[in-house]
Design a protein around this motif. Structure first.
Motif, PDB file in Angstrom:
ATOM      1  N   ASP A  91       2.244  -7.485   2.100  1.00 39.33           N
ATOM      2  CA  ASP A  91       3.589  -6.999   2.408  1.00 39.33           C
ATOM      3  C   ASP A  91       4.021  -7.501   3.784  1.00 39.33           C
ATOM      4  O   ASP A  91       3.985  -6.774   4.780  1.00 39.33           O
ATOM      5  CB  ASP A  91       3.619  -5.471   2.366  1.00 39.33           C
ATOM      6  CG  ASP A  91       5.029  -4.908   2.561  1.00 39.33           C
ATOM      7  OD1 ASP A  91       5.985  -5.714   2.580  1.00 39.33           O
ATOM      8  OD2 ASP A  91       5.163  -3.672   2.704  1.00 39.33           O
ATOM      9  N   GLU A 138       5.549  -5.261   7.141  1.00 39.50           N
ATOM     10  CA  GLU A 138       4.810  -5.297   8.401  1.00 39.50           C
ATOM     11  C   GLU A 138       5.689  -5.747   9.558  1.00 39.50           C
ATOM     12  O   GLU A 138       5.664  -5.154  10.641  1.00 39.50           O
ATOM     13  CB  GLU A 138       3.602  -6.222   8.273  1.00 39.50           C
ATOM     14  CG  GLU A 138       2.768  -6.326   9.540  1.00 39.50           C
ATOM     15  CD  GLU A 138       1.599  -7.281   9.384  1.00 39.50           C
ATOM     16  OE1 GLU A 138       1.159  -7.821  10.416  1.00 39.50           O
ATOM     17  OE2 GLU A 138       1.146  -7.486   8.242  1.00 39.50           O
ATOM     18  N   GLU A 141       8.784  -3.037  10.286  1.00 40.73           N
ATOM     19  CA  GLU A 141       8.594  -1.595  10.410  1.00 40.73           C
ATOM     20  C   GLU A 141       8.806  -1.076  11.832  1.00 40.73           C
ATOM     21  O   GLU A 141       9.274   0.060  12.014  1.00 40.73           O
ATOM     22  CB  GLU A 141       7.220  -1.184   9.879  1.00 40.73           C
ATOM     23  CG  GLU A 141       6.032  -1.745  10.595  1.00 40.73           C
ATOM     24  CD  GLU A 141       4.727  -1.338   9.924  1.00 40.73           C
ATOM     25  OE1 GLU A 141       3.680  -1.553  10.555  1.00 40.73           O
ATOM     26  OE2 GLU A 141       4.745  -0.823   8.781  1.00 40.73           O
ATOM     27  N   ASP A 199       8.198   1.664  -1.035  1.00 38.62           N
ATOM     28  CA  ASP A 199       8.396   2.117   0.338  1.00 38.62           C
ATOM     29  C   ASP A 199       8.509   3.633   0.433  1.00 38.62           C
ATOM     30  O   ASP A 199       8.281   4.203   1.509  1.00 38.62           O
ATOM     31  CB  ASP A 199       9.627   1.449   0.947  1.00 38.62           C
ATOM     32  CG  ASP A 199       9.353   0.006   1.331  1.00 38.62           C
ATOM     33  OD1 ASP A 199       8.197  -0.441   1.167  1.00 38.62           O
ATOM     34  OD2 ASP A 199      10.278  -0.698   1.783  1.00 38.62           O
ATOM     35  N   LYS A 243       6.436   5.511  -0.924  1.00 36.35           N
ATOM     36  CA  LYS A 243       5.024   5.880  -0.727  1.00 36.35           C
ATOM     37  C   LYS A 243       4.504   5.399   0.618  1.00 36.35           C
ATOM     38  O   LYS A 243       3.794   6.121   1.322  1.00 36.35           O
ATOM     39  CB  LYS A 243       4.186   5.290  -1.857  1.00 36.35           C
ATOM     40  CG  LYS A 243       4.548   5.809  -3.238  1.00 36.35           C
ATOM     41  CD  LYS A 243       3.731   5.116  -4.325  1.00 36.35           C
ATOM     42  CE  LYS A 243       4.128   5.619  -5.706  1.00 36.35           C
ATOM     43  NZ  LYS A 243       3.374   4.922  -6.774  1.00 36.35           N
ATOM     44  N   LYS A 244       4.865   4.164   0.983  1.00 40.13           N
ATOM     45  CA  LYS A 244       4.352   3.587   2.232  1.00 40.13           C
ATOM     46  C   LYS A 244       4.994   4.236   3.456  1.00 40.13           C
ATOM     47  O   LYS A 244       4.330   4.444   4.492  1.00 40.13           O
ATOM     48  CB  LYS A 244       4.612   2.089   2.236  1.00 40.13           C
ATOM     49  CG  LYS A 244       3.968   1.362   3.409  1.00 40.13           C
ATOM     50  CD  LYS A 244       4.123  -0.151   3.259  1.00 40.13           C
ATOM     51  CE  LYS A 244       3.406  -0.877   4.395  1.00 40.13           C
ATOM     52  NZ  LYS A 244       3.516  -2.355   4.246  1.00 40.13           N
ATOM     53  N   TYR A 245       6.291   4.552   3.352  1.00 41.85           N
ATOM     54  CA  TYR A 245       7.025   5.180   4.458  1.00 41.85           C
ATOM     55  C   TYR A 245       7.685   6.449   3.927  1.00 41.85           C
ATOM     56  O   TYR A 245       8.894   6.472   3.673  1.00 41.85           O
ATOM     57  CB  TYR A 245       8.079   4.231   5.016  1.00 41.85           C
ATOM     58  CG  TYR A 245       7.565   2.847   5.362  1.00 41.85           C
ATOM     59  CD1 TYR A 245       6.800   2.633   6.501  1.00 41.85           C
ATOM     60  CD2 TYR A 245       7.844   1.757   4.535  1.00 41.85           C
ATOM     61  CE1 TYR A 245       6.330   1.371   6.820  1.00 41.85           C
ATOM     62  CE2 TYR A 245       7.375   0.482   4.848  1.00 41.85           C
ATOM     63  CZ  TYR A 245       6.624   0.294   5.985  1.00 41.85           C
ATOM     64  OH  TYR A 245       6.153  -0.965   6.297  1.00 41.85           O
TER      65      TYR A 245
END
Length: 823
Positions: A486, A490, A493, A514, A516-518
């Motif tokens: 990703d 990276e 962010e 995103d 889930k990731k953020y």
């Protein structure tokens, strides 16, 4: 302070400046503002701005206004308010240089007290410069927004020194918090009272302000049984402030809305406790045939049309709008993203805002926020669009944080966002290339292999060409992952962390991942493609972290010419993303240049569950069997027409219709010719063309839900003029938009593209004459236009005196007359 309109009675000279001792012999003409001096100049293929600006030129214009200043202004405060001057503007009063303002989109207020001469004639001069290339779209030029004077006592409240926020909302009552800065410019101390009134609620505050100083006053006003503002129910209250001191009485008033907006990633956006998804569209600032001129009625009409098409939100791309547009959004009900810049330190054109950003960003941001913070329609501030610095280059993270924090210092109640796209990269480091969130093409596909002549020969095959365009469009829908890594996430962010909302331009594949990731990131789909609107919409609806979807664009605009065109051949691609001369407009909007709804607008309203009808369109028969390919912003090139050349009788023609139903029945001249299933709110069908009537019937769950028809037009028999209003105000500012239609004996529009008509006006002014044609070499300002698909649009400007405007339109033996009352 009292606002005095100052837009009428100016003179304008267009031309380059000379050495001051040679004088200025550029001819002056009388003009009333708002005025875009670029729009009526000839377009040429050699224009420096090229397709980006619609092949319009740049230039320099000097505006002059001579006026008598009343003697009683000697002890008053006089403020000049320029809502927008494009660009690099300079103001001089009676030969005294008062200031410069580089940015063309932010409002500008100047104190005239030390330069004005009360009791005598004064001369105000404003110089504007549109030096191309300075924009990625049509900018226009000149004093293209309203100009006003604010008159107040020595002790007064300036218009941008009032801030109104909703502190509390309950079913039974609401509390609004009011801040007002009192300025005392006299040499005496001021004392008295500040009277505040909202509806029937009043408050009184004691005031003491030392000479030559300011004081902030604050009050909480409780409103019992409040009627709340929303896009669906845009109720406005009237706020009045009366400052009574020993130095005189100063008045201020403005409309305000009471509403509570909450936004988070888990629950999305709520307005007054109700969940809201933003069904949004991006709009540029121009008003098509009027150029950039921001007439209040033109701005109001644009929002009216968008409301009828189902929109509840607009993103002002990519600059602050006119105050007239925000006033319309407040009155009519439209949520607004108010945006500052299209670039920061790294420019996108040689002469754009990057030249001034470091010195001016804070002043321009402050001007936008302080002017616009009392508009209930504005729910969000955006500090930029598609910024090169978003990946960390040129201190992008620091810049994002500085701007976001500065906006919050001016308005802590609204969220701050910026719009990112996939085309970002990191700064270069020693022994390392910049990282980019997309993979370079590693090999050519079969259609691209071989010598240039061989490739061109293969591309002549429509199937091969369409596959190539499909591949390009697919690559434009990247998700930022490279070989499973990703990269986009990276490198973006850190910049995203500075913001309350992150705008995603063309990144629908990231919404779920995103979340889930953020998990705390709020996403706004700040730009989305027309061609994939169903996928974008469904992705928004399935993800609570995505508060809205903003189509690019809601309304066709000048410049970015040809970006939404359908590509039919390699030659169509020769000019790249934008179209070759004579492309005029972007051709991406749900509305064309005349304000007519295009097919995608009908589709989207059905998709939004705001239209239970069915809408039928046909593709020009020469393209039967061909895909409507483009770069993502195009729509199927279908028309609401069943009038085609005789040469196509008996030959297949593609039709499509949009509806929320199960199947569609097709009936040609009273005979059923077939049915088609509905997938993603669209049914497609092919049938032999025969003149007459094509009818479609929508069936859902065994019942008929809607019908639509297309009728073949006969020979043209006349011109029909359809005004949007039959009576307008005689104030020199109001407008009447008149649709011009070529019709047959039954009143059906005859869709010809080659009939040129001429407009003659008495009793008013011809403000503009255009058509929806996105690709034409015609110039504005000529008083004539070729109809496009049998239609055109005329804009009439009201006189200052009551009476009537008479419009006569003639062409090819046809003549029609219309009268508009002015009162």
């Amino acid at each position: 302070m009292i606002k005095i309109p100052f837009s009428l009675g100016w003179e304008r000279a267009i031309g380059q400046s000379k050495e001051f001792w040679l004088g200025n012999d550029n001819p002056r003409v009388k003009v009333d503002l708002p005025d875009d001096f670029i729009i009526n100049q000839p377009r040429t293929a050699e224009a420096v701005g090229g397709a980006s600006t619609g092949y319009f030129p740049g230039g320099r214009a000097v505006y002059t206004k001579c006026f008598e200043a009343p003697a009683e202004w000697s002890d008053k405060t006089v403020v000049l308010d320029i809502d927008g001057a494009y660009m690099n503007a300079e103001v001089t009063m009676n030969g005294e240089a008062l200031g410069v303002h580089p940015y063309g989109y932010t409002p500008w207020q100047l104190d005239l007290k030390d330069a004005i001469i009360p009791g005598e004639k004064n001369e105000l001069e404003v110089v504007t410069r549109c030096i191309q290339p300075n924009s990625r779209w049509y900018s226009g030029g000149g004093l293209y927004r309203e100009v006003s004077l604010w008159i107040g006592e020595a002790c007064h409240i300036r218009p941008w020194d009032i801030a109104v926020t909703t502190a509390k909302v309950r079913d039974s009552h609401a509390v609004i918090h009011i801040e007002a800065v009192v300025t005392n410019e006299s040499e005496k101390d001021a004392q008295g009272t500040l009277q505040i009134r909202v509806g029937e609620t009043k408050a009184s505050l004691p005031v003491k302000v030392a000479a030559g100083s300011t004081r902030k006053m604050e009050s909480d006003i409780e409103v019992v049984g409040p009627v709340l503002w929303s896009a669906e129910s845009p109720h406005l209250y009237h706020l009045e402030l009366e400052l009574q001191t020993n130095l005189g009485t100063d008045h201020s008033e403005l409309p305000v809305g009471i509403r509570k907006i909450e936004i988070d990633a888990k629950n999305g956006m709520r307005v007054n406790g109700q969940p809201v998804k933003l069904l949004g569209g991006c709009i540029h600032h121009d008003n098509t045939l009027l150029g950039a001129a921001a007439f209040p009625r033109a701005e109001e009409r644009k929002i009216e049309l968008l409301k009828t098409a189902g929109y509840n939100a607009v993103r002002c791309s990519h600059n602050p709008p006119s105050e007239a547009l925000l006033n319309a959004c407040d009155r009519l009900g439209m949520y607004v993203i108010d945006e500052t810049f299209d670039c920061w330190r790294v420019g996108k054109n040689d002469q754009d805002y990057h030249l001034y950003f470091d010195e001016w960003w804070q002043r321009d941001t402050e001007a936008m926020v302080r002017r616009d913070r009392n508009h209930p329609s504005v729910f969000c501030w955006s500090v930029g669009n598609e910024l090169v610095e978003a990946g960390g280059m040129s201190k992008g993270v620091e810049l994002a944080g500085m701007q976001a924090d500065f906006v919050r210092s001016l308005d802590p109640d609204r969220p701050v966002m910026a719009a990112f796209h996939s085309m970002i990269k990191t700064k270069r480091e020693k022994d390392k290339p910049p990282r980019m969130p997309f993979a370079a093409a590693s090999q050519k596909n079969d259609s691209e292999k071989g010598g240039s002549e061989e490739v061109m020969k293969r591309m002549a095959d429509p199937a091969v060409f369409e596959k190539m365009i499909e591949n390009i469009a697919t690559n434009n829908m990247g998700d930022g992952f490279v070989n499973g890594e990703d990269v986009w996430g990276e490198i973006s962010e850190d910049c995203a962390a500075m913001l309350d909302i992150v705008g995603y331009n063309y990144l629908p594949k990231r919404y779920t991942a995103d979340a889930k990731k953020y998990p705390d990131r709020i996403i706004c789909a700040s730009e989305t493609h027309a061609n994939n609107t169903y996928d974008y919409y469904q992705a928004m609806m399935e993800n609570s972290n995505v508060i809205g979807d903003f189509i690019w664009t809601a309304y066709d605009n000048l410049g970015e010419a040809g970006a939404g065109r359908v590509l039919r051949s390699v030659q169509d691609m020769a000019s790249g993303m934008l179209g070759a001369w004579p492309w005029l407009s972007c051709y991406q909007g749900d509305f064309d240049l005349d304000g007519n709804r295009r097919p995608q607008s009908y589709y989207r309203k059905v998709m939004w569950q705001k239209d239970d009808g069915i809408h039928l369109f046909a593709k020009p028969p020469q393209y039967t069997g061909r895909k409507s390919q483009g770069l993502g912003w195009q729509w199927s090139d279908v028309w609401k027409s069943w009038t085609w050349p005789e040469a196509y009788i008996g030959k297949d023609i593609d039709v499509e219709c949009y509806a929320d139903c199960d199947t569609v029945e097709f009936i040609l001249n009273d005979e059923v010719v077939g049915t088609a299933p509905v997938t993603r709110f669209k049914a497609e069908f092919t049938l032999p063309y025969q003149p007459g009537t094509l009818k479609v019937i929508a069936h859902k769950e065994g019942r008929i839900t809607a019908e639509d028809t297309l009728i073949t037009a006969g020979e043209p028999k006349g011109i029909r003029l359809i005004p949007d209003r039959k009576e307008i105000r005689a104030d020199g500012m109001d407008l009447c938009f008149v649709k011009v239609c070529l019709v047959d004996g039954e009143g059906e529009i005859v869709p010809t593209d080659d009939l040129e008509v001429t407009a003659d006006v008495e009793g008013g002014n011809l403000a503009g004459f255009g058509s929806g044609n996105p690709c034409t070499d015609e110039n504005y300002g000529t008083g004539k236009r070729k109809l496009w698909k049998g239609q055109g649009l005329i804009c009439l400007r009201a006189p200052m005196e009551p009476g009537k405007i008479t419009l006569k339109v003639t062409g090819k033996g046809f003549e029609e007359e219309l009268e508009i009352r002015c009162s």
